[in-house]
Design a protein around this motif. Structure first.
Motif: not given
Length: 549
Positions: A232, A236, A403
């Motif tokens: 996650g 990002r 996420f």
């Protein structure tokens, strides 16, 4: 009257400096970072004066960044397999020798543009090998509650060096020679080498058979694949670095072509950015506890969307200075949130490998973003490219839903060490395999939904820690008898699994055990491939008859 224990004082941004070894390494690292930025300026300037080829000048950036793509993951694996102190001594010593030789050759007038490129590439190799180790070592220097502040201070060190290193390097070049910059950079590495040499690091305790290099690389990638908190962050990170690099790639073009200002304004712009990053560290020290990592990243993403819009539309250079100051705050806030989340969610045995993957993803986003926004600026316009980059940043905020940045401060990632060694008849070679482990549970039908959910979490943990396959099966004759199986490549890898299961993972295991209704604990059975070699086939009677004809 029972005496009460006074609560430990709350950690602040300055708490890491109370730890002597962190303080010494931080100061040495700051000096070395300044030397590196001085080196970057001097190297580019020297190549510019030695050749008329714009391609060779442009290749200086490639000579610095390419080693990171090639060596980041191997460096992470090495940092988890070999003593990190010794690796730091090697990388710091290697870069000191390379920088010093380049300085001596430059001062004696025996260096060419290609020579500078070659030495820059060697320094890039040293930096690529050093970086994952340097970040992973921070977790050994400070207690876990202090780690976010230590990572923030490391970011401050980089930005202070970014702000003053080029200026110092420029002055030395103007009054003396680029060669002296290279020599001083070599000396800065020696200072770090000396601090690391006197660091009394606790030796690593072996946990299971040693991993080989290729297996270690696979284990690191597998850990990332089956760790939602980690991949996650990687998603990002890529989204942010891809969009944020529009500012890094195009700010000089904005100054020169849109505002028609000098290179001095460009230098001042970067100084405001660095000042913002340093200020951001103190703001995070004061207000950081009020904001989660997820909130910090969202604020930073929105700030960079505004930065791109401002660079596209604002003509007043003084307003842009203020924008860059805010961008520096946002940059530090986002990058420390990403780095801290990664390091808090990873146990020590795989830490450097995961950090190297994180760094690789970040560099990929920066590199691809630079190409994309530069190409758009050429094909469309500078303003359009920056506005599209701002749109990308705004759209990437949606990633916070699938996420999220998961809190990790309370995680206990120390090895549980609660599994007994398997009973075996005779010694088993660690390279023998494959191995199948089967665990038999008895679960009542009413508990199947809860058991299924917990079993899926445990399956992910098995795969994360080394299993190639894993699953849960029901006995068709006795449906309440459920058997978990997982398949591991070698006996040694299964032994390492015993040491990778953490105290935090025990929570999932305890959920399954609480739903087990048998009179005894679940029965565990280990099966080893027969014969004990994965590349040997057992001939069937039919095959034997065919071979005898």
């Amino acid at each position: 009257m029972t005496p009460t224990t006074a609560p430990a004082p709350k950690a602040t941004l300055l708490t890491p400096f109370t730890i002597a070894i962190f303080r010494a390494i931080w100061i040495a690292g700051l000096v070395s970072n300044v030397g590196t930025w001085m080196q970057n300026v001097a190297g580019v300037w020297l190549v510019t004066t030695l050749t008329t080829s714009a391609l060779l000048v442009a290749m200086m950036q490639a000579a610095t960044s390419l080693p990171a793509f090639l060596l980041s993951m191997p460096a992470g694996a090495m940092a988890d397999l070999v003593d990190r102190r010794r690796l730091l001594l090697f990388t710091q010593g290697f870069m000191a020798v390379v920088a010093t030789i380049l300085g001596v050759l430059t001062l004696s007038g025996n260096v060419s543009a290609l020579g500078v490129l070659g030495f820059t590439f060697l320094l890039g190799m040293g930096a690529a090998l050093n970086s994952p180790i340097w970040q992973a070592v921070t977790t050994e220097l400070v207690p876990r509650p202090v780690l976010p502040f230590a990572i923030t201070l490391n970011g401050v060190s980089n930005n202070i060096a970014r702000a003053i290193g080029p200026a110092i390097g420029g002055v030395i070049i103007a009054y003396y020679s680029a060669g002296w910059v290279f020599v001083l950079n070599g000396l800065s590495f020696l200072g770090t080498w000396a601090v690391v040499y006197f660091w009394k690091r606790e030796p690593d305790v072996a946990s299971g058979p040693a991993e080989n290099f290729v297996g270690a690389l696979r284990a690191g990638l597998r850990y990332v694949q089956y760790s939602p908190a980690i991949y996650g962050v990687l998603v990002r990170t890529f989204a942010f670095s891809f969009g944020a690099t529009a500012m890094w790639a195009l700010v000089s073009v904005v100054i020169a072509r849109r505002l028609h200002l000098s290179s001095g304004h460009y230098g001042v712009m970067l100084s405001w950015l660095g000042a913002g990053a340093v200020t951001g560290a103190f703001l995070m020290g004061r207000a950081g506890s009020r904001l989660s990592f997820n909130q910090r990243v969202l604020l930073g993403v929105l700030a960079f969307a505004g930065t791109n819009v401002a660079l596209a539309l604002i003509d007043n250079i003084y307003l842009l200075y203020g924008v860059m100051f805010l961008s520096g705050i946002a940059w530090l806030m986002v990058m420390t949130s990403f780095s801290t989340t990664v390091q808090l969610n990873v146990p020590r045995w795989v830490q450097a490998r995961v950090i190297s993957v994180y760094m690789l993803v970040f560099q990929a986003g920066m590199s691809l973003g630079s190409l994309a926004w530069g190409e758009l600026a050429d094909r469309l316009s500078l303003e359009t490219s920056l506005l599209i980059a701002a749109g990308w940043m705004l759209a990437s905020t949606v990633l916070a839903l699938p996420f999220p940045m998961r809190p990790a401060e309370g995680l206990n990632l120390t090895p549980a060490e609660h599994w007994p060694d398997p009973e075996t008849e005779g010694a088993i070679d660690p390279d023998d395999g494959p191995v199948v482990v089967m665990i038999e549970y008895h679960v009542e039908p009413a508990n199947w939904p809860a058991f299924r959910a917990a079993a899926e979490q445990l399956r992910r943990l098995r795969l994360r820690d080394g299993a190639l396959r894993a699953g849960m099966f029901a006995d068709v004759a006795h449906p309440t008898r459920l058997t978990e199986f997982y398949y591991v490549a070698t006996w040694g890898e299964h032994q390492r699994q015993h040491h990778r299961f953490t105290v935090e993972d025990q929570v999932v295991e305890a959920q399954l055990l609480s739903l087990h209704s048998g009179p005894e604990r679940p029965r565990v059975t280990h099966f080893l491939a027969f014969p004990n070699a994965s590349n040997v086939e057992v001939a069937t009677p039919m095959q034997t008859q065919e071979s005898q004809r």
